[in-house]
Design a protein around this motif. Structure first.
Motif, PDB file in Angstrom:
ATOM      1  N   LEU A  16      -0.553   1.622   7.282  1.00 52.09           N
ATOM      2  CA  LEU A  16      -0.462   1.556   5.797  1.00 52.09           C
ATOM      3  C   LEU A  16       0.546   2.487   5.399  1.00 52.09           C
ATOM      4  O   LEU A  16       1.020   2.204   4.168  1.00 52.09           O
ATOM      5  N   VAL A  17       0.882   3.474   5.695  1.00 55.16           N
ATOM      6  CA  VAL A  17       2.227   4.448   5.386  1.00 55.16           C
ATOM      7  C   VAL A  17       3.245   3.526   5.531  1.00 55.16           C
ATOM      8  O   VAL A  17       4.009   3.436   4.364  1.00 55.16           O
ATOM      9  N   ALA A  18       3.612   2.652   6.418  1.00 57.20           N
ATOM     10  CA  ALA A  18       4.831   2.016   6.512  1.00 57.20           C
ATOM     11  C   ALA A  18       4.856   0.937   5.394  1.00 57.20           C
ATOM     12  O   ALA A  18       5.741   0.735   4.727  1.00 57.20           O
ATOM     13  N   LEU A  19       3.461   0.366   5.031  1.00 56.88           N
ATOM     14  CA  LEU A  19       3.601  -0.692   4.126  1.00 56.88           C
ATOM     15  C   LEU A  19       3.809   0.202   2.501  1.00 56.88           C
ATOM     16  O   LEU A  19       4.539  -0.662   1.707  1.00 56.88           O
ATOM     17  N   HIS A  20       3.332   1.080   2.606  1.00 61.47           N
ATOM     18  CA  HIS A  20       3.470   1.729   1.095  1.00 61.47           C
ATOM     19  C   HIS A  20       5.087   2.267   0.990  1.00 61.47           C
ATOM     20  O   HIS A  20       5.382   1.915   0.131  1.00 61.47           O
ATOM     21  N   GLU A  21       5.812   2.901   2.125  1.00 58.81           N
ATOM     22  CA  GLU A  21       6.926   3.041   1.946  1.00 58.81           C
ATOM     23  C   GLU A  21       7.842   1.976   1.778  1.00 58.81           C
ATOM     24  O   GLU A  21       8.955   2.194   1.197  1.00 58.81           O
ATOM     25  N   PHE A  22       7.314   0.607   2.090  1.00 63.75           N
ATOM     26  CA  PHE A  22       8.150  -0.565   1.792  1.00 63.75           C
ATOM     27  C   PHE A  22       7.708  -1.241   0.710  1.00 63.75           C
ATOM     28  O   PHE A  22       8.097  -2.563   0.457  1.00 63.75           O
ATOM     29  N   GLY A  23       6.995  -0.552  -0.187  1.00 60.83           N
ATOM     30  CA  GLY A  23       6.657  -1.399  -1.617  1.00 60.83           C
ATOM     31  C   GLY A  23       5.456  -2.289  -1.710  1.00 60.83           C
ATOM     32  O   GLY A  23       5.419  -3.052  -2.444  1.00 60.83           O
ATOM     33  N   VAL A  24       4.526  -2.065  -0.529  1.00 55.99           N
ATOM     34  CA  VAL A  24       3.329  -2.845  -0.777  1.00 55.99           C
ATOM     35  C   VAL A  24       2.572  -2.874  -2.054  1.00 55.99           C
ATOM     36  O   VAL A  24       1.936  -3.892  -2.586  1.00 55.99           O
ATOM     37  N   ASP A  25       2.607  -1.730  -2.674  1.00 54.04           N
ATOM     38  CA  ASP A  25       2.074  -1.611  -3.835  1.00 54.04           C
ATOM     39  C   ASP A  25       2.622  -2.065  -5.198  1.00 54.04           C
ATOM     40  O   ASP A  25       1.964  -2.529  -6.323  1.00 54.04           O
ATOM     41  N   ASN A  26       3.667  -2.994  -4.654  1.00 57.68           N
ATOM     42  CA  ASN A  26       4.294  -4.125  -5.858  1.00 57.68           C
ATOM     43  C   ASN A  26       3.871  -5.219  -5.570  1.00 57.68           C
ATOM     44  O   ASN A  26       4.359  -6.197  -6.322  1.00 57.68           O
ATOM     45  N   TRP A  27       2.957  -5.470  -4.554  1.00 57.94           N
ATOM     46  CA  TRP A  27       2.682  -6.918  -4.239  1.00 57.94           C
ATOM     47  C   TRP A  27       1.855  -7.579  -5.180  1.00 57.94           C
ATOM     48  O   TRP A  27       0.801  -6.591  -5.670  1.00 57.94           O
ATOM     49  N   GLY A  28       1.679  -8.624  -5.489  1.00 56.91           N
ATOM     50  CA  GLY A  28       1.043  -9.323  -6.644  1.00 56.91           C
ATOM     51  C   GLY A  28      -0.607  -9.201  -6.386  1.00 56.91           C
ATOM     52  O   GLY A  28      -1.408  -8.761  -7.278  1.00 56.91           O
ATOM     53  N   GLY A  29      -0.907  -9.173  -4.994  1.00 51.34           N
ATOM     54  CA  GLY A  29      -2.442  -9.026  -4.736  1.00 51.34           C
ATOM     55  C   GLY A  29      -3.030  -7.682  -4.471  1.00 51.34           C
ATOM     56  O   GLY A  29      -3.939  -7.493  -4.112  1.00 51.34           O
ATOM     57  N   TYR A  30      -2.054  -6.891  -4.815  1.00 51.90           N
ATOM     58  CA  TYR A  30      -2.413  -5.313  -4.149  1.00 51.90           C
ATOM     59  C   TYR A  30      -3.716  -4.797  -5.165  1.00 51.90           C
ATOM     60  O   TYR A  30      -4.482  -4.230  -4.385  1.00 51.90           O
ATOM     61  N   GLY A  31      -3.518  -4.978  -6.335  1.00 50.22           N
ATOM     62  CA  GLY A  31      -4.696  -4.398  -7.154  1.00 50.22           C
ATOM     63  C   GLY A  31      -6.107  -5.373  -6.879  1.00 50.22           C
ATOM     64  O   GLY A  31      -6.944  -4.567  -6.843  1.00 50.22           O
ATOM     65  N   ASP A  32      -5.912  -6.506  -6.481  1.00 50.97           N
ATOM     66  CA  ASP A  32      -7.195  -7.230  -6.131  1.00 50.97           C
ATOM     67  C   ASP A  32      -7.780  -6.696  -4.557  1.00 50.97           C
ATOM     68  O   ASP A  32      -8.829  -6.388  -4.638  1.00 50.97           O
ATOM     69  N   ALA A  33      -6.636  -6.457  -4.007  1.00 51.02           N
ATOM     70  CA  ALA A  33      -7.056  -6.071  -2.564  1.00 51.02           C
ATOM     71  C   ALA A  33      -7.585  -4.425  -2.791  1.00 51.02           C
ATOM     72  O   ALA A  33      -8.855  -4.158  -2.211  1.00 51.02           O
ATOM     73  N   MET A  34      -7.221  -3.638  -3.751  1.00 50.13           N
ATOM     74  CA  MET A  34      -7.982  -2.167  -3.878  1.00 50.13           C
ATOM     75  C   MET A  34      -9.242  -2.099  -4.548  1.00 50.13           C
ATOM     76  O   MET A  34      -9.946  -1.688  -3.945  1.00 50.13           O
ATOM     77  N   ARG A  35      -9.113  -3.278  -5.500  1.00 48.14           N
ATOM     78  CA  ARG A  35     -10.474  -3.435  -6.222  1.00 48.14           C
ATOM     79  C   ARG A  35     -11.558  -3.880  -5.019  1.00 48.14           C
ATOM     80  O   ARG A  35     -12.621  -3.599  -5.327  1.00 48.14           O
ATOM     81  N   SER A  36     -11.279  -4.944  -4.337  1.00 48.10           N
ATOM     82  CA  SER A  36     -12.342  -5.220  -3.175  1.00 48.10           C
ATOM     83  C   SER A  36     -12.775  -4.226  -2.297  1.00 48.10           C
ATOM     84  O   SER A  36     -13.815  -4.399  -1.921  1.00 48.10           O
ATOM     85  N   LEU A  37     -11.993  -3.050  -2.012  1.00 49.77           N
ATOM     86  CA  LEU A  37     -12.586  -1.974  -1.549  1.00 49.77           C
ATOM     87  C   LEU A  37     -13.532  -1.224  -2.259  1.00 49.77           C
ATOM     88  O   LEU A  37     -14.635  -0.733  -1.522  1.00 49.77           O
ATOM     89  N   ASP A  38     -13.541  -1.300  -3.448  1.00 52.71           N
ATOM     90  CA  ASP A  38     -14.461  -0.647  -4.263  1.00 52.71           C
ATOM     91  C   ASP A  38     -15.692  -1.757  -4.579  1.00 52.71           C
ATOM     92  O   ASP A  38     -16.723  -1.304  -5.402  1.00 52.71           O
ATOM     93  N   GLY A  39     -15.833  -2.922  -3.842  1.00 48.21           N
ATOM     94  CA  GLY A  39     -16.809  -3.706  -4.066  1.00 48.21           C
ATOM     95  C   GLY A  39     -16.888  -4.695  -5.208  1.00 48.21           C
ATOM     96  O   GLY A  39     -17.762  -5.201  -5.458  1.00 48.21           O
TER      97      GLY A  39
END
Length: 62
Positions: free
Chosen positions: A35-58
């Motif tokens: 996760l640290v490596a992904l964030h360091e390389f900009g995964v938070d700019n990925w188009g599906g990032y928001g969807d993935a984070m919302r799925s964690l919240d149910g």
């Protein structure tokens, strides 16, 4: 904690403590490093990032 994650990682909890096996600990450490490596390389700019984070919240991804 999401019950799916607790079951998948064999995590036992009570009010004050969490007990995990050494193998589960190693998986969590590896996932944390990934996760640290992904964030360091900009995964938070990925188009599906928001969807993935919302799925964690149910929340529904659609």
């Amino acid at each position: 904690m999401d019950p799916r994650i607790s079951r998948a990682l064999d995590i036992k909890t009570d009010e004050e403590t969490i007990t995990i096996t050494v193998s589960t600990y190693k998986v969590l450490v590896q996932h944390s490093a990934e996760l640290v490596a992904l964030h360091e390389f900009g995964v938070d700019n990925w188009g599906g990032y928001g969807d993935a984070m919302r799925s964690l919240d149910g929340e529904d991804e659609n």
